[in-house]
Design a protein around this motif. Structure first.
Motif, PDB file in Angstrom:
ATOM      1  N   GLU A  89       1.061  -1.479   0.315  1.00 61.72           N
ATOM      2  CA  GLU A  89       0.184  -0.061   0.062  1.00 61.72           C
ATOM      3  C   GLU A  89       0.573   1.336   0.377  1.00 61.72           C
ATOM      4  O   GLU A  89       1.959   1.156   0.791  1.00 61.72           O
ATOM      5  CB  GLU A  89      -0.888  -0.221   0.956  1.00 61.72           C
ATOM      6  N   ARG A  90       0.692   2.422  -0.556  1.00 64.42           N
ATOM      7  CA  ARG A  90       1.276   3.550  -0.865  1.00 64.42           C
ATOM      8  C   ARG A  90       0.436   4.486   0.215  1.00 64.42           C
ATOM      9  O   ARG A  90      -0.915   4.521  -0.193  1.00 64.42           O
ATOM     10  CB  ARG A  90       1.462   3.962  -1.845  1.00 64.42           C
ATOM     11  N   GLY A  91       1.094   5.329   0.665  1.00 64.47           N
ATOM     12  CA  GLY A  91       0.692   7.189   1.671  1.00 64.47           C
ATOM     13  C   GLY A  91      -0.420   7.939   0.906  1.00 64.47           C
ATOM     14  O   GLY A  91       0.698   8.237  -0.102  1.00 64.47           O
ATOM     15  N   PRO A  92      -1.575   7.903   1.607  1.00 65.87           N
ATOM     16  CA  PRO A  92      -2.101   8.468   0.209  1.00 65.87           C
ATOM     17  C   PRO A  92      -1.303  10.138   1.118  1.00 65.87           C
ATOM     18  O   PRO A  92      -2.187  10.837  -0.299  1.00 65.87           O
ATOM     19  CB  PRO A  92      -3.598   8.648   0.911  1.00 65.87           C
ATOM     20  N   VAL A  93      -1.288  10.583   1.492  1.00 66.84           N
ATOM     21  CA  VAL A  93      -0.366  12.136   1.494  1.00 66.84           C
ATOM     22  C   VAL A  93       0.916  11.719   1.048  1.00 66.84           C
ATOM     23  O   VAL A  93       1.809  12.462  -0.139  1.00 66.84           O
ATOM     24  CB  VAL A  93      -0.102  12.055   3.263  1.00 66.84           C
ATOM     25  N   THR A  94       2.138  11.006   0.967  1.00 62.43           N
ATOM     26  CA  THR A  94       3.779  11.111   1.492  1.00 62.43           C
ATOM     27  C   THR A  94       3.872  10.256  -0.274  1.00 62.43           C
ATOM     28  O   THR A  94       4.442  10.295  -0.823  1.00 62.43           O
ATOM     29  CB  THR A  94       4.728  10.374   1.910  1.00 62.43           C
ATOM     30  N   ASN A  95       2.961   9.102  -0.295  1.00 64.19           N
ATOM     31  CA  ASN A  95       2.943   8.530  -1.346  1.00 64.19           C
ATOM     32  C   ASN A  95       4.790   7.256  -1.515  1.00 64.19           C
ATOM     33  O   ASN A  95       4.996   6.437  -2.404  1.00 64.19           O
ATOM     34  CB  ASN A  95       3.456   8.552  -2.715  1.00 64.19           C
ATOM     35  N   LEU A  96       4.681   7.302  -0.086  1.00 62.49           N
ATOM     36  CA  LEU A  96       5.706   6.391   0.648  1.00 62.49           C
ATOM     37  C   LEU A  96       4.691   4.929   0.910  1.00 62.49           C
ATOM     38  O   LEU A  96       4.080   4.911   1.103  1.00 62.49           O
ATOM     39  CB  LEU A  96       6.203   6.505   1.783  1.00 62.49           C
ATOM     40  N   PRO A  97       5.621   3.665   1.142  1.00 60.37           N
ATOM     41  CA  PRO A  97       5.134   2.262   1.362  1.00 60.37           C
ATOM     42  C   PRO A  97       4.669   1.757   2.660  1.00 60.37           C
ATOM     43  O   PRO A  97       5.376   3.243   3.576  1.00 60.37           O
ATOM     44  CB  PRO A  97       6.295   1.047   1.341  1.00 60.37           C
ATOM     45  N   LEU A  98       3.418   1.651   2.882  1.00 63.49           N
ATOM     46  CA  LEU A  98       2.907   1.447   4.125  1.00 63.49           C
ATOM     47  C   LEU A  98       2.712  -0.176   4.156  1.00 63.49           C
ATOM     48  O   LEU A  98       2.602  -0.999   3.003  1.00 63.49           O
ATOM     49  CB  LEU A  98       1.264   2.189   4.413  1.00 63.49           C
ATOM     50  N   PRO A  99       3.142  -0.500   5.387  1.00 61.40           N
ATOM     51  CA  PRO A  99       3.801   0.233   6.267  1.00 61.40           C
ATOM     52  C   PRO A  99       4.918   0.554   6.061  1.00 61.40           C
ATOM     53  O   PRO A  99       5.772  -0.084   5.179  1.00 61.40           O
ATOM     54  CB  PRO A  99       3.854  -0.789   7.252  1.00 61.40           C
ATOM     55  N   ARG A 100       6.367   1.304   7.031  1.00 65.14           N
ATOM     56  CA  ARG A 100       7.051   1.415   6.895  1.00 65.14           C
ATOM     57  C   ARG A 100       8.059   1.999   7.836  1.00 65.14           C
ATOM     58  O   ARG A 100       7.378   2.181   8.706  1.00 65.14           O
ATOM     59  CB  ARG A 100       7.342   2.720   6.121  1.00 65.14           C
ATOM     60  N   PHE A 101       9.124   1.621   7.957  1.00 65.56           N
ATOM     61  CA  PHE A 101       9.879   2.111   9.682  1.00 65.56           C
ATOM     62  C   PHE A 101      10.372   4.014   9.805  1.00 65.56           C
ATOM     63  O   PHE A 101      10.838   3.881   8.633  1.00 65.56           O
ATOM     64  CB  PHE A 101      10.883   1.290   9.980  1.00 65.56           C
ATOM     65  N   VAL A 102      10.500   4.149  10.592  1.00 68.85           N
ATOM     66  CA  VAL A 102      11.175   5.383  11.005  1.00 68.85           C
ATOM     67  C   VAL A 102      11.702   5.740  12.118  1.00 68.85           C
ATOM     68  O   VAL A 102      11.359   4.415  13.215  1.00 68.85           O
ATOM     69  CB  VAL A 102      10.116   6.470  10.742  1.00 68.85           C
ATOM     70  N   SER A 103      12.035   6.860  12.798  1.00 66.87           N
ATOM     71  CA  SER A 103      12.986   6.738  14.203  1.00 66.87           C
ATOM     72  C   SER A 103      12.052   7.926  15.006  1.00 66.87           C
ATOM     73  O   SER A 103      11.728   9.260  13.968  1.00 66.87           O
ATOM     74  CB  SER A 103      14.026   7.113  14.142  1.00 66.87           C
ATOM     75  N   MET A 104      12.178   8.421  15.496  1.00 65.17           N
ATOM     76  CA  MET A 104      11.654   9.346  17.265  1.00 65.17           C
ATOM     77  C   MET A 104      12.706  10.068  16.529  1.00 65.17           C
ATOM     78  O   MET A 104      14.084  10.388  16.800  1.00 65.17           O
ATOM     79  CB  MET A 104      11.303   9.182  18.206  1.00 65.17           C
ATOM     80  N   LYS A 105      12.617  11.726  16.148  1.00 65.05           N
ATOM     81  CA  LYS A 105      13.240  12.742  16.038  1.00 65.05           C
ATOM     82  C   LYS A 105      13.502  13.179  17.017  1.00 65.05           C
ATOM     83  O   LYS A 105      14.811  13.929  17.825  1.00 65.05           O
ATOM     84  CB  LYS A 105      12.967  13.486  14.840  1.00 65.05           C
ATOM     85  N   ALA A 106      12.170  13.597  17.784  1.00 60.32           N
ATOM     86  CA  ALA A 106      12.143  14.749  19.448  1.00 60.32           C
ATOM     87  C   ALA A 106      12.371  13.500  20.381  1.00 60.32           C
ATOM     88  O   ALA A 106      12.474  12.756  20.062  1.00 60.32           O
ATOM     89  CB  ALA A 106      11.246  15.099  19.211  1.00 60.32           C
ATOM     90  N   ALA A 107      12.897  14.544  21.580  1.00 57.21           N
ATOM     91  CA  ALA A 107      13.561  13.816  22.779  1.00 57.21           C
ATOM     92  C   ALA A 107      11.606  13.263  23.251  1.00 57.21           C
ATOM     93  O   ALA A 107      12.066  12.273  23.821  1.00 57.21           O
ATOM     94  CB  ALA A 107      13.575  14.266  23.784  1.00 57.21           C
ATOM     95  N   GLU A 108      11.082  13.388  22.561  1.00 54.49           N
ATOM     96  CA  GLU A 108       9.728  13.107  23.333  1.00 54.49           C
ATOM     97  C   GLU A 108       8.593  13.528  21.959  1.00 54.49           C
ATOM     98  O   GLU A 108       8.693  14.690  22.014  1.00 54.49           O
ATOM     99  CB  GLU A 108       9.118  14.642  24.943  1.00 54.49           C
ATOM    100  N   GLY A 109       7.396  12.920  22.652  1.00 58.62           N
ATOM    101  CA  GLY A 109       6.074  13.223  21.315  1.00 58.62           C
ATOM    102  C   GLY A 109       4.725  13.208  21.722  1.00 58.62           C
ATOM    103  O   GLY A 109       4.691  11.643  21.987  1.00 58.62           O
ATOM    104  N   ASN A 110       3.226  13.594  22.263  1.00 57.34           N
ATOM    105  CA  ASN A 110       2.646  13.289  21.882  1.00 57.34           C
ATOM    106  C   ASN A 110       2.344  12.006  21.466  1.00 57.34           C
ATOM    107  O   ASN A 110       2.502  12.666  20.363  1.00 57.34           O
ATOM    108  CB  ASN A 110       1.772  14.276  22.574  1.00 57.34           C
ATOM    109  N   VAL A 111       1.568  10.997  21.799  1.00 55.13           N
ATOM    110  CA  VAL A 111       0.324  10.045  21.178  1.00 55.13           C
ATOM    111  C   VAL A 111      -0.589  10.467  21.215  1.00 55.13           C
ATOM    112  O   VAL A 111      -1.179  10.078  22.585  1.00 55.13           O
ATOM    113  CB  VAL A 111       1.344   8.639  21.699  1.00 55.13           C
ATOM    114  N   ARG A 112      -1.252  10.825  20.410  1.00 53.28           N
ATOM    115  CA  ARG A 112      -2.709  10.958  20.684  1.00 53.28           C
ATOM    116  C   ARG A 112      -3.832   9.616  20.023  1.00 53.28           C
ATOM    117  O   ARG A 112      -2.854   9.279  19.216  1.00 53.28           O
ATOM    118  CB  ARG A 112      -3.159  12.607  19.858  1.00 53.28           C
TER     119      ARG A 112
END
Length: 163
Positions: free
Chosen positions: A22-45
């Motif tokens: 599947e491709r992401g509708p915003v980025t057209n990148l593959p879903l699922p895909r792996f990334v990393s946390m850039k920030a030291a803290e991030g709210n999960v909503r």
């Protein structure tokens, strides 16, 4: 030609069954895909906007996460335990990291169990991900580098190849 579409989950794009990825509708990148946390803290909503409740906060820079959906500037992610929610894309980085899954995972100088061991990483160590072949990935953490078995890492797909 007739296609039947499969729509799954909240704010997910529809995909044609049988497509490889599947491709992401915003980025057209593959879903699922792996990334990393850039920030030291991030709210999960709970949902993809600032009006949705914060369920928890990720507090580990570099932690590998899997993006499973996109909606505007929001990405639905999950961690190695399956916990997840929506985070703003600015909190994420394309820099790849992996989580060591087994305590004292041996890291070898070459992708071969007969090669000399260059280090042993403890359970939960976050390592930068380098190249990967079918069974091994090059990892770096704490000034040590070498090759680890892919099945001992979380944050890389079993069939993923990287140069």
């Amino acid at each position: 030609m007739v296609f039947s579409l499969l729509c799954v989950g909240f704010f997910l794009a529809c995909v044609v069954p049988g497509t490889a990825k599947e491709r992401g509708p915003v980025t057209n990148l593959p879903l699922p895909r792996f990334v990393s946390m850039k920030a030291a803290e991030g709210n999960v909503r709970r949902g993809p906007s600032l009006t949705h409740r914060i369920d928890w906060v990720f507090k580990r820079r570099g932690m590998p996460l899997e993006i499973t959906a996109e909606y505007g500037h929001w990405r639905r992610v999950r961690d190695r335990d399956g916990a997840g929610g929506w985070v703003h894309y600015t909190l994420l980085s394309g820099a790849r990291t992996v989580l060591i899954e087994n305590d004292m995972t041996q890291v070898f100088t070459r992708p071969d169990t007969r090669a000399p061991v260059s280090a042993a990483f403890e359970l939960g160590v976050i390592a930068r991900l380098g190249e990967c072949n079918t069974d091994w990935c090059k990892v770096t953490a704490g000034g040590y580098r070498g090759w680890a078995r892919k099945d001992q890492l979380w944050g890389v797909a079993p069939d993923e190849l990287r140069e």
